[in-house]
Design a protein around this motif. Structure first.
Motif: not given
Ligand SMILES: N[C@@H](CCC(=O)N[C@@H](CS)C(=O)NCC(=O)O)C(=O)O
Length: 217
Positions: A107-116, A119-123
């Motif tokens: 999930a952490a590596a996936a191209p998902l909008p919540e990780f756009d 900082s969202a992905r790193a958090g």
């Protein structure tokens, strides 16, 4: 006229999958709002804490996936009318640990909008990695967890009574089981027995929640 229901969610979140499913099952339109994973102010303003899913209806906000499921199922004629089975609950409990160990790094590596945003992905990585251990090891192709999950799927196959509903008639077991299978679909190398393949495909169509097969790693 716009839909009276707005659902705030993350695409990777299994609790959110549950809330999304009931709208599909009931063919009730809803507005989808995907929050950034590090948006704290939005959820706090709505329900007092950082959590999703959140349902907005007539200016009121409701957290808790199963409260949302039961509330929406109560609109018009309920569809989750079937009995639940302890074997399904027990299977879900057994699958949970290996599933989340493999799911979180993907999930952490996936191209998902919540990780756009970075900082969202790193958090997400910062908060989740300590709970399962180094993501890099869990991203390897052959892991103990994958072997466990494939064995567990063989146990699940004979428990599926129909592709339309695990117990023959829709119940909350379908909500919980498909949420697990939806998370599982992000993991490459999972082998689905025919009964499970038919079930997860039928559930994806009926719930309107697409599987992650195309972006599985
Ligand atoms: N009991 C809640 C649990 C919801 C939940 O844990 N959601 C996660 C996302 S999967 C969350 O919002 N966690 C807080 C965070 O991401 O900071 C429910 O069933 O809705």
């Amino acid at each position: 006229m716009s839909a009276p229901y707005t659902l705030y969610f993350y695409e990777h979140c299994p609790f959110c999958t549950k809330a999304r499913m009931i709208f599909g099952f009931k063919k009730i339109p809803y507005e989808k709002r995907i929050l950034l994973n590090d948006d704290v102010d939005g959820p706090v303003r709505m329900v007092g804490r950082k959590v999703v899913p959140i349902l907005e209806e007539d200016g009121h906000f409701m957290p808790e996936s199963m409260d949302i499921v039961m509330h929406i199922d109560g609109v018009g004629t309920p569809v989750l009318t079937g009995k639940t089975r302890p074997e399904i609950t027990s299977w879900l409990q057994k699958a949970a640990a290996p599933l989340y160990r493999l799911f979180l790094p993907r999930a952490a590596a996936a191209p998902l909008p919540e990780f756009d945003t970075t900082s969202a992905r790193a958090g997400f990585i910062r908060r989740k990695e300590p709970s399962v251990g180094a993501f890099s090891a869990l991203l390897e192709e052959k892991t103990e967890e994958l072997t466990q999950l494939n064995a567990l799927l063989k146990d699940l196959a004979p428990l599926i009574r129909s592709p339309e509903a695990v117990n023959g008639e829709l119940s909350t077991d379908d909500i919980h089981l498909f949420a697990h299978l939806h998370s599982l679909s992000l993991i490459r190398g999972v082998v689905y027995p025919a009964e499970i393949e038919a079930y997860r495909q039928a559930m994806a169509v009926r719930s309107g929640v697409e599987l992650f097969d195309d972006i599985a790693v």
